[in-house]
Design a protein around this motif. Sequence first.
Motif, short mmCIF file in Angstrom:
data_model
loop_
_atom_site.label_atom_id
_atom_site.label_comp_id
_atom_site.label_asym_id
_atom_site.label_seq_id
_atom_site.Cartn_x
_atom_site.Cartn_y
_atom_site.Cartn_z
N ALA A 119 -10.56 -20.79 -1.04
CA ALA A 119 -9.80 -19.65 -0.53
C ALA A 119 -10.51 -19.16 0.72
CB ALA A 119 -9.74 -18.55 -1.58
N SER A 120 -9.91 -19.42 1.90
CA SER A 120 -10.59 -19.12 3.16
C SER A 120 -10.13 -17.81 3.76
CB SER A 120 -10.32 -20.25 4.15
OG SER A 120 -10.70 -19.84 5.45
N ARG A 121 -11.10 -16.99 4.15
CA ARG A 121 -10.78 -15.71 4.80
C ARG A 121 -10.45 -15.91 6.28
NH1 ARG A 121 -16.42 -13.49 2.89
NH2 ARG A 121 -16.71 -15.75 2.96
N PHE A 122 -10.74 -17.09 6.81
CA PHE A 122 -10.67 -17.26 8.27
C PHE A 122 -9.63 -18.30 8.71
CE2 PHE A 122 -15.15 -16.31 7.09
CZ PHE A 122 -15.09 -14.96 7.38
N LEU A 123 -8.88 -18.82 7.77
CA LEU A 123 -7.92 -19.86 8.12
C LEU A 123 -6.78 -19.28 8.96
CD1 LEU A 123 -7.81 -22.87 7.49
CD2 LEU A 123 -6.20 -22.38 5.66
N ASP A 124 -6.52 -17.99 8.79
CA ASP A 124 -5.42 -17.37 9.53
C ASP A 124 -5.84 -16.95 10.94
OD1 ASP A 124 -7.13 -15.36 8.97
OD2 ASP A 124 -5.72 -14.10 7.86
N GLY A 125 -7.03 -17.36 11.37
CA GLY A 125 -7.46 -17.03 12.72
C GLY A 125 -8.40 -15.85 12.79
N THR A 126 -8.57 -15.13 11.68
CA THR A 126 -9.54 -14.04 11.65
C THR A 126 -10.93 -14.60 11.96
OG1 THR A 126 -8.27 -13.17 9.80
CG2 THR A 126 -10.36 -12.08 10.28
N LYS A 127 -11.68 -13.86 12.79
CA LYS A 127 -13.02 -14.34 13.13
C LYS A 127 -14.06 -13.63 12.28
CE LYS A 127 -12.14 -17.25 16.55
NZ LYS A 127 -11.12 -17.96 15.74
N PRO A 128 -15.00 -14.38 11.72
CA PRO A 128 -16.08 -13.72 10.97
C PRO A 128 -16.94 -12.89 11.92
CG PRO A 128 -16.51 -16.08 11.20
CD PRO A 128 -15.12 -15.84 11.71
#
Lengths: 226, 121
Positions: free
Chosen positions: A113-122
């Motif tokens: 489950a990726s928090r950054f797949l939608d383009g959000t940058k860490p």
Amino acid sequence: MKILAVIPAYNEQECIVDTVDWLRRECPDIDYLVVNDGSKDATADLCRAHGFSYVSLPINTRLTSAFRCGMKYAYRNGYDAVVQFDADGQHLPSYIPKLAAAMQEHDADIVIASRFLDGTKPTGARGVGQRLITALIKLTTGTTITDPTSGMRLFNRNMIEHFTKDFDIAPEPDTVALMARKHKTIVEIPAKMQERQGGTSYLDLPHIVSYMGRTCLSILLFQWLR
Amino acid sequence: MSIALRILLVAGAVLAFAFVAQRIRKSTVLMGDAIFWVALSGLLIVLAVFPEITFFFSDLFGFVSPSNFIFLFIIVLLMAKMFANSSEISLLKHRVNELAQENALLERSLRDRMGELEQKK
């Protein structure tokens, strides 16, 4: 698909009840197992009092061993997949069926489950480490994993067996990298997570730095030596 | 090498050997693990009694001084021993964790059985 949610818990008396109740409400057809990792607080008592499904380690053996304990339970009780689920309420149960669907669709070994797949940058210090690990995995395995440190991962039966039997395998990014290099299928789905709902996290700056350093080195060493 | 220094070295080596021997007799260390220390303290005695051995090897490899040779030799030996310890501790950690896991799973299956029995009553 018979799925087990493994919830390692060390001193999580403040959130374990809410987390499990939420999981049961959202996903009534998914089994779960709280692995109490030798907590010194009331975690085990709460599990007993609420009639939760749990196992209780007699000593604190740390996350990897607690998770392996859950994996052994899953292996011996014939589960098809295990989802790694945080006790502190960071993970949203509604993503478990989505992880399972992605696993079946892609015949995947690991679904993250990726928090950054939608383009959000860490962002922040964790963000820097995050990107470093992603780059390192890309470099060593050719696989792009946008959120290697995501703690919400679904493992299939084959991976459950690895966790049950192998000597040095952990629910950590270095194992994900190792499995990527061994040509296991790793898939990510976009997901949201929330802040922990109680208790304290160990992730202050010194811990982040040492965690990232260890993880990066470990990925490289796994790459060269195994 | 002065007589005083030689006496000191021999006395030290003998003391080390006696210490190890006593610990083995009192059963505070397993024989298998003690063999390394018996051998090492034996070696120290030999080197203290016959420093010529050290001089020979020191010259052979071109060390500036015999003590440098001794230091390097002992450091390498201890590092090897430390690594062996590290790997043994890793193995022990792994085994303790495995036991704790089995204990937890056993307790769970016991609880499940008890629950089934309760229901049958």
